[in-house]
Structure formats: C-alpha cells, structure tokens
Design a protein around this motif. Structure first.
Motif, short mmCIF file in Angstrom:
data_model
loop_
_atom_site.label_atom_id
_atom_site.label_comp_id
_atom_site.label_asym_id
_atom_site.label_seq_id
_atom_site.Cartn_x
_atom_site.Cartn_y
_atom_site.Cartn_z
N ASN A 1 38.86 62.39 28.79
CA ASN A 1 39.70 61.98 29.92
C ASN A 1 40.21 60.56 29.74
N THR A 2 41.40 60.31 30.27
CA THR A 2 41.94 58.96 30.32
C THR A 2 41.01 58.12 31.19
N TYR A 3 40.79 56.87 30.79
CA TYR A 3 39.95 56.00 31.60
C TYR A 3 40.57 54.62 31.70
N HIS A 4 40.27 53.96 32.81
CA HIS A 4 40.79 52.64 33.08
C HIS A 4 39.62 51.69 33.32
N ILE A 5 39.79 50.47 32.92
CA ILE A 5 38.89 49.41 33.33
C ILE A 5 39.74 48.51 34.21
N VAL A 6 39.28 48.30 35.43
CA VAL A 6 40.10 47.69 36.46
C VAL A 6 39.41 46.46 37.02
N TYR A 7 40.21 45.42 37.27
CA TYR A 7 39.70 44.26 37.98
C TYR A 7 40.44 44.14 39.31
N CYS A 8 39.67 43.95 40.38
CA CYS A 8 40.25 43.67 41.69
C CYS A 8 39.13 43.13 42.58
N ASP A 9 39.47 42.16 43.42
CA ASP A 9 38.49 41.60 44.35
C ASP A 9 38.09 42.59 45.45
N SER A 10 38.88 43.61 45.65
CA SER A 10 38.68 44.53 46.76
C SER A 10 38.55 45.98 46.26
N GLN A 11 37.37 46.56 46.45
CA GLN A 11 37.20 47.97 46.08
C GLN A 11 38.10 48.85 46.93
N ASP A 12 38.31 48.48 48.19
CA ASP A 12 39.21 49.25 49.06
C ASP A 12 40.62 49.31 48.48
N LEU A 13 41.09 48.19 47.94
CA LEU A 13 42.42 48.16 47.33
C LEU A 13 42.48 49.04 46.08
N VAL A 14 41.41 49.02 45.29
CA VAL A 14 41.34 49.89 44.10
C VAL A 14 41.43 51.35 44.53
N GLU A 15 40.61 51.72 45.52
CA GLU A 15 40.62 53.10 45.99
C GLU A 15 41.97 53.48 46.58
N LYS A 16 42.58 52.58 47.31
CA LYS A 16 43.92 52.85 47.89
C LYS A 16 44.93 53.09 46.77
N ALA A 17 44.91 52.23 45.74
CA ALA A 17 45.87 52.38 44.64
C ALA A 17 45.68 53.72 43.92
N TYR A 18 44.45 54.13 43.69
CA TYR A 18 44.22 55.38 42.97
C TYR A 18 44.38 56.60 43.87
N ASN A 19 44.19 56.45 45.16
CA ASN A 19 44.45 57.57 46.07
C ASN A 19 45.93 57.90 46.12
N GLU B 1 47.82 57.84 43.50
CA GLU B 1 48.16 58.48 42.22
C GLU B 1 48.05 60.00 42.37
N PRO B 2 48.84 60.76 41.64
CA PRO B 2 48.78 62.22 41.74
C PRO B 2 47.70 62.83 40.83
N ALA B 3 46.53 62.21 40.79
CA ALA B 3 45.46 62.72 39.94
C ALA B 3 44.11 62.46 40.60
N ASN B 4 43.13 63.25 40.22
CA ASN B 4 41.78 63.02 40.69
C ASN B 4 41.12 61.97 39.81
N TYR B 5 40.24 61.19 40.40
CA TYR B 5 39.58 60.13 39.64
C TYR B 5 38.13 59.99 40.07
N LYS B 6 37.37 59.34 39.21
CA LYS B 6 35.98 58.99 39.53
C LYS B 6 35.85 57.50 39.31
#
Length: 168
Positions: free
Chosen positions: A129-147, A149-154
């Motif tokens: 699977n494609t994977y990302h390593i992400v930096y952000c001060d806010s986990q909520d913002l990370v989840e919002k950005a990936y929600n 996206e038109p794909a499921n993520y973990k």
C-alpha cells in the motif's frame, strides 16, 4: 522411508512459515515507517527547511497543496519547487536514497495557520500500500485532510506531531 518423508514434510512446513513471515513483514506498515524512526533528524530538517521556504514565498494564512518535490515518473526526473535551495534539495535527495527511490512526492499545505507536510512513498503501490509520513501539529487537521481524500486510510502516531498514514 517414513522418517525421510517426515523430514521433507517438516522442511516444507518450515519453508512455508518463513515465506509467510517474510510476506507479512514486507507489507507491514510499521516496517515502512522504520525509515522515519531511523532518520528522524533528516525528516525534521526537511520539515524546517520547507517551512522556511514556504514562509519566504507566501505569507497567506492558508495555502493549498504545494508540491515541494515530485517524481511522477516523467522523463524529466526529480522536480523541485522553484526557490527550493540546495540544502533542501540535498536533504530530500538523502530521503530518496534511504527510501530506495520510493519517495514520490513532498507536499506542503497550511490550514488554520498550521503546517501539514506529507512525504508520499510508493505512490503506485508497487511494494504494498501507498504510505505517507506526515508532520502536523494537529492530529485533528491530519484526520480532516485525509477524510477529504477519496480513499481509506490507517493512521499511526510515530512521534509528537509525526504520523504514518497507510492508504488502503
């Protein structure tokens, strides 16, 4: 003859277990994130250089996705955003090398005054699977950005402000 048959069956079972273990560990997303664990300082340096670059280019509070680096398979090869200095390009080049050329994109965005930096690996999913390593001060913002996206993520938390995202 029975003893020889048992030995061969035992060897076959052991080989199948070893093969299954290798396959599981090969596709294990935690193993993919070892690149971050082994090179944390390098990822942090790229983050710092990217934030300096983006601050110098644009002072707006929110910035849409900006590709800092792209290797989208074109014959042109590796492409950096205009203004990316030699230090940033060198550090990204080091991540490309340690990832065995699996880094495809480095994307930056800023929402609500918070930076979101995405290192996108194995875009085509050639090695799982494609994977990302992400930096952000806010986990909520990370989840919002990936929600959005038109794909499921973990999502896995790697360190304070750093996340691993596996796209399924």
């Amino acid at each position: 003859m029975g003893r020889t048959k048992n030995v061969f069956v035992g060897i076959a079972v052991i080989l199948m277990l070893v093969a299954a273990g290798l396959i599981i560990s090969y596709n294990n997303p935690k193993a993919k994130y070892e690149i971050y664990q082994d090179h944390r300082e390098l990822f942090a340096a790229v983050k710092d250089e990217t934030e300096l670059l983006m601050t110098s280019l644009d002072n707006r509070s929110d910035i849409g996705n900006t590709f800092i680096y792209s290797n989208n398979g074109n014959a042109v090869g590796h492409q950096f955003l205009d203004g990316a200095n030699a230090d940033l390009q060198d550090k990204v080049g080091q991540i490309i090398a340690v990832s065995e050329d699996k880094l495809n994109f480095l994307r930056y965005s800023r929402q609500d005054g918070k930076s979101l930096l995405r290192f996108v690996f194995d875009w085509e999913g050639e090695n799982g699977n494609t994977y990302h390593i992400v930096y952000c001060d806010s986990q909520d913002l990370v989840e919002k950005a990936y929600n959005e996206e038109p794909a499921n993520y973990k999502l896995d938390q790697l360190a304070d402000g750093w996340y691993g995202i596996e796209i399924k």
